[in-house]
Design a protein around this motif. Structure first.
Motif: not given
Length: 217
Positions: A51-62
């Motif tokens: 599983v990837v626990l993914m924040d929606i807002r990140m730099p370079d690539l959201d």
């Protein structure tokens, strides 16, 4: 077999918090971290997490575009999105991109852990609160006709499909319809197979994109 988790968040304290929290669970192992969307895509390809626990807002690539790229490379990847209630448009787009579920950043720790296990098991997670916001988003969009395969669903499968669209879990559907959990799982599998869907999140997308149940609501 342990659940291998990649934590993608641009805040180091948040990543450290998740790692500390998940380290207490014997069946969960944080195998990698990423601070940008690009790193998330690279780490997912390198470590093949459950599983990837993914924040929606990140730099370079959201997180949204990172989700698209990870799933383009591996259609079986499971992405659990970290979100907040003020990001409705991202929730909608992440559903379209193929995310397996959502957790809120202020959810209790036990809910995050349960969500990881649910998604790792091959199921999908979409809470009723998030579902209601998705409904409002879809209500503003032009709607295509429902797929012809809808006619292949039995009356019982339609009942269960409606409850899935309402955001109910298998256990809740079992209780509502007075049928066994195994029976619910079998019906859900048949629904997804007949409609050519990946998981119950895609079922929710289909239901509200086409307005299948609105005429009888």
């Amino acid at each position: 077999m342990s659940i291998r988790v990649l934590v993608a968040d641009d805040q180091s304290m948040v990543r450290a918090g998740f790692r500390l929290l998940l380290a207490r669970e014997p069946d969960i192992d944080v195998i990698a971290e990423a601070r940008t969307g690009i790193e998330a895509v690279q780490q997912a390809a390198r470590f093949n997490p459950t599983v990837v626990l993914m924040d929606i807002r990140m730099p370079d690539l959201d997180g949204l575009e990172a989700t698209r790229r990870i799933l383009a490379a591996d259609a079986a990847a499971r992405i659990l999105i970290l979100t907040t209630f003020d990001l409705d448009e991202y929730v909608y787009e992440a559903l379209q991109a193929g995310a397996s579920g959502f957790v809120l950043k202020d959810d209790p720790p036990e809910q995050l852990i349960a969500a990881l296990r649910t998604v790792a098991a091959g199921d999908a997670l979409l809470s009723p609160a998030v579902t209601k916001r998705v409904i409002r988003q879809f209500a503003r969009l032009p709607r295509p006709a429902p797929p012809a395969a809808i006619d292949e669903l039995t009356a019982r499968e339609l009942d269960i499909f409606r409850l899935i669209a309402d955001g109910l879990s298998n256990a809740e559907i079992s209780e509502r319809l007075y049928i066994g959990d195994t029976t619910v799982k079998t019906h859900v599998t048949h629904i997804l197979q007949k409609l050519g869907l990946r998981d119950r999140v895609q079922a929710v997308v289909l239901a509200y994109r086409t307005g299948i149940f609105e005429s009888s609501a």
